[in-house]
Write a protein that holds these residues in place. Structure first.
Motif: not given
Length: 100
Positions: A5-10, A12-13, A30, A32, A34
């Motif tokens: 996942y990535h925390p910025v991914s809507m 994934s949240r 995570v 990445d 970016m």
């Protein structure tokens, strides 16, 4: 189980919140976004679509957030994803609405 996942991914949240709220022992990896890690091996072997989140559970790989959430909820018998067919249909209805 392992969640990529990535925390910025809507998408994934909701999974991150569900895992945390239920104190689940899921390995969190995570990816990445970016730096373009999702376009490189080994991640592209896990998900050729190059998207997060991805759940690996033994020989099962799921690549859609909603399917992952339902699977994990079923696996832990969460009351958030009820067994009753009509109640579950209402949960699915809302989840499908969010996914459109």
């Amino acid at each position: 189980m392992k969640l990529h996942y990535h925390p910025v991914s809507m998408t994934s949240r909701p999974l991150m919140f569900f895992i945390e709220d239920n104190g689940l022992d899921i390995e969190m990896n995570v990816i990445d976004l970016m730096t373009g890690e999702h376009y490189k091996e080994p991640f592209t072997k896990i998900n050729p679509s190059r998207l997060v989140p991805v759940l690996e559970d033994g020989d099962l790989t799921l690549t859609e957030s909603s399917a992952i959430l339902k699977y994990v909820a079923d696996k832990i018998e969460s009351p958030a994803y009820p067994r009753d067919l009509k109640k579950r249909a209402r949960v699915n209805e809302v989840m499908d609405w969010f996914n459109t």
